[in-house]
Design a protein around this motif. Structure first.
Motif, PDB file in Angstrom:
ATOM      1  N   THR A  86      -1.276   3.194  -3.973  1.00 15.09           N
ATOM      2  CA  THR A  86      -0.231   2.859  -3.002  1.00 15.09           C
ATOM      3  C   THR A  86       1.054   2.525  -3.743  1.00 15.09           C
ATOM      4  O   THR A  86       1.033   1.753  -4.699  1.00 15.09           O
ATOM      5  CB  THR A  86      -0.651   1.628  -2.164  1.00 15.09           C
ATOM      6  OG1 THR A  86      -1.932   1.879  -1.591  1.00 15.09           O
ATOM      7  CG2 THR A  86       0.355   1.328  -1.067  1.00 15.09           C
ATOM      8  N   ARG A  87       2.145   3.135  -3.305  1.00 12.38           N
ATOM      9  CA  ARG A  87       3.442   2.752  -3.868  1.00 12.38           C
ATOM     10  C   ARG A  87       4.054   1.673  -2.993  1.00 12.38           C
ATOM     11  O   ARG A  87       4.185   1.851  -1.777  1.00 12.38           O
ATOM     12  CB  ARG A  87       4.383   3.948  -3.941  1.00 12.38           C
ATOM     13  CG  ARG A  87       5.767   3.533  -4.490  1.00 12.38           C
ATOM     14  CD  ARG A  87       6.653   4.718  -4.775  1.00 12.38           C
ATOM     15  NE  ARG A  87       6.757   5.545  -3.592  1.00 12.38           N
ATOM     16  CZ  ARG A  87       7.321   6.759  -3.587  1.00 12.38           C
ATOM     17  NH1 ARG A  87       7.811   7.264  -4.692  1.00 12.38           N
ATOM     18  NH2 ARG A  87       7.381   7.448  -2.469  1.00 12.38           N
ATOM     19  N   TRP A  88       4.436   0.582  -3.629  1.00 21.30           N
ATOM     20  CA  TRP A  88       5.075  -0.538  -2.932  1.00 21.30           C
ATOM     21  C   TRP A  88       6.549  -0.602  -3.310  1.00 21.30           C
ATOM     22  O   TRP A  88       6.884  -0.469  -4.489  1.00 21.30           O
ATOM     23  CB  TRP A  88       4.395  -1.859  -3.314  1.00 21.30           C
ATOM     24  CG  TRP A  88       3.043  -1.991  -2.708  1.00 21.30           C
ATOM     25  CD1 TRP A  88       1.852  -1.617  -3.260  1.00 21.30           C
ATOM     26  CD2 TRP A  88       2.741  -2.520  -1.420  1.00 21.30           C
ATOM     27  NE1 TRP A  88       0.822  -1.883  -2.396  1.00 21.30           N
ATOM     28  CE2 TRP A  88       1.340  -2.438  -1.251  1.00 21.30           C
ATOM     29  CE3 TRP A  88       3.511  -3.058  -0.385  1.00 21.30           C
ATOM     30  CZ2 TRP A  88       0.701  -2.871  -0.091  1.00 21.30           C
ATOM     31  CZ3 TRP A  88       2.870  -3.489   0.766  1.00 21.30           C
ATOM     32  CH2 TRP A  88       1.480  -3.393   0.908  1.00 21.30           C
ATOM     33  N   ARG A  89       7.373  -0.801  -2.299  1.00 21.33           N
ATOM     34  CA  ARG A  89       8.811  -0.998  -2.503  1.00 21.33           C
ATOM     35  C   ARG A  89       9.189  -2.345  -1.917  1.00 21.33           C
ATOM     36  O   ARG A  89       8.997  -2.562  -0.709  1.00 21.33           O
ATOM     37  CB  ARG A  89       9.615   0.089  -1.795  1.00 21.33           C
ATOM     38  CG  ARG A  89       9.433   1.469  -2.384  1.00 21.33           C
ATOM     39  CD  ARG A  89      10.290   2.486  -1.619  1.00 21.33           C
ATOM     40  NE  ARG A  89      10.195   3.786  -2.217  1.00 21.33           N
ATOM     41  CZ  ARG A  89      10.908   4.186  -3.281  1.00 21.33           C
ATOM     42  NH1 ARG A  89      11.783   3.367  -3.828  1.00 21.33           N
ATOM     43  NH2 ARG A  89      10.729   5.394  -3.768  1.00 21.33           N
ATOM     44  N   LEU A  90       9.720  -3.205  -2.759  1.00 24.51           N
ATOM     45  CA  LEU A  90      10.155  -4.529  -2.305  1.00 24.51           C
ATOM     46  C   LEU A  90      11.678  -4.596  -2.434  1.00 24.51           C
ATOM     47  O   LEU A  90      12.221  -4.767  -3.535  1.00 24.51           O
ATOM     48  CB  LEU A  90       9.519  -5.645  -3.148  1.00 24.51           C
ATOM     49  CG  LEU A  90       8.103  -6.089  -2.745  1.00 24.51           C
ATOM     50  CD1 LEU A  90       7.088  -5.016  -3.091  1.00 24.51           C
ATOM     51  CD2 LEU A  90       7.726  -7.402  -3.420  1.00 24.51           C
ATOM     52  N   ALA A  91      12.343  -4.462  -1.304  1.00 25.00           N
ATOM     53  CA  ALA A  91      13.802  -4.623  -1.297  1.00 25.00           C
ATOM     54  C   ALA A  91      14.136  -6.078  -1.631  1.00 25.00           C
ATOM     55  O   ALA A  91      13.290  -6.970  -1.490  1.00 25.00           O
ATOM     56  CB  ALA A  91      14.347  -4.250   0.081  1.00 25.00           C
ATOM     57  N   PRO A  92      15.355  -6.331  -2.066  1.00 25.26           N
ATOM     58  CA  PRO A  92      15.755  -7.727  -2.289  1.00 25.26           C
ATOM     59  C   PRO A  92      15.507  -8.549  -1.028  1.00 25.26           C
ATOM     60  O   PRO A  92      15.850  -8.115   0.080  1.00 25.26           O
ATOM     61  CB  PRO A  92      17.255  -7.613  -2.598  1.00 25.26           C
ATOM     62  CG  PRO A  92      17.409  -6.242  -3.198  1.00 25.26           C
ATOM     63  CD  PRO A  92      16.424  -5.380  -2.443  1.00 25.26           C
ATOM     64  N   GLY A  93      14.855  -9.694  -1.200  1.00 27.40           N
ATOM     65  CA  GLY A  93      14.591 -10.577  -0.058  1.00 27.40           C
ATOM     66  C   GLY A  93      13.332 -10.249   0.713  1.00 27.40           C
ATOM     67  O   GLY A  93      13.016 -10.910   1.697  1.00 27.40           O
ATOM     68  N   SER A  94      12.586  -9.242   0.267  1.00 29.30           N
ATOM     69  CA  SER A  94      11.379  -8.850   1.011  1.00 29.30           C
ATOM     70  C   SER A  94      10.114  -9.453   0.400  1.00 29.30           C
ATOM     71  O   SER A  94      10.123  -9.990  -0.707  1.00 29.30           O
ATOM     72  CB  SER A  94      11.259  -7.326   1.060  1.00 29.30           C
ATOM     73  OG  SER A  94      10.884  -6.824  -0.205  1.00 29.30           O
ATOM     74  N   ALA A  95       9.013  -9.329   1.142  1.00 26.79           N
ATOM     75  CA  ALA A  95       7.727  -9.871   0.706  1.00 26.79           C
ATOM     76  C   ALA A  95       6.601  -9.002   1.248  1.00 26.79           C
ATOM     77  O   ALA A  95       6.750  -8.349   2.289  1.00 26.79           O
ATOM     78  CB  ALA A  95       7.558 -11.300   1.208  1.00 26.79           C
ATOM     79  N   THR A  96       5.475  -9.012   0.533  1.00 29.99           N
ATOM     80  CA  THR A  96       4.309  -8.273   1.014  1.00 29.99           C
ATOM     81  C   THR A  96       3.634  -8.999   2.163  1.00 29.99           C
ATOM     82  O   THR A  96       2.935  -8.386   2.963  1.00 29.99           O
ATOM     83  CB  THR A  96       3.256  -8.119  -0.100  1.00 29.99           C
ATOM     84  OG1 THR A  96       2.854  -9.424  -0.525  1.00 29.99           O
ATOM     85  CG2 THR A  96       3.814  -7.332  -1.282  1.00 29.99           C
TER      86      THR A  96
END
Lengths: 94, 94
Positions: free
Chosen positions: A18-28
């Motif tokens: 799985t590719r995860w993308r965490l934008a600034p300010g984001s969380a899983t």
């Protein structure tokens, strides 16, 4: 809190990637890893890890610097930096 | 032919992760994959794949675009481009 986004690249009887993308300010969001896994950072960056008891720690990612964790890890992963963080999660099916 | 270089990042009972670096003009040498594996490109690039019968094909790598292969694959992997190619090989131990 903004949600991290993800897309599944591989899903076979053996493995899921799985590719995860965490934008600034984001969380899983808080989650429990049900499988052993390898993380492969695609970007450098600093993740903020929040344990179930609320304890916070920082984890440094280096491009292509992988690490392994056993199933059972439980945490929220946040990007509190100004840059997007991208990594692949390789889950080993039992 | 120059040899590709490699370093093992993870080696546990479950998984082995090896980073491969293929300088321009280098090759892994002919090898057989003994384990199922996932490739995670760290750079973009074009690999030249040489099958045991000498047949040549090209494989395009995209940064962070993973793929899975079953054990038994047998080939030489060459970098015939002018740019270094780097990828991680995640081998799933049986």
């Amino acid at each position: 809190m903004i949600s991290a986004t993800s897309d599944v690249q591989v899903d076979t009887p053996e493995v899921r990637v799985t590719r995860w993308r965490l934008a600034p300010g984001s969380a899983t969001g808080h989650h429990i890893h049900e499988m052993d896994y390898v993380i492969v950072p695609v970007t450098a960056g600093e993740m903020t890890i929040v344990a179930p008891n609320g304890e916070r720690s920082k984890a440094q990612l280096g491009v292509g610097q992988s690490y392994f964790r056993k199933a059972g890890v439980e945490h929220d992963v946040r990007n509190e930096t100004a840059s997007e963080i991208v990594f692949l999660e390789v889950e080993l099916k039992p």
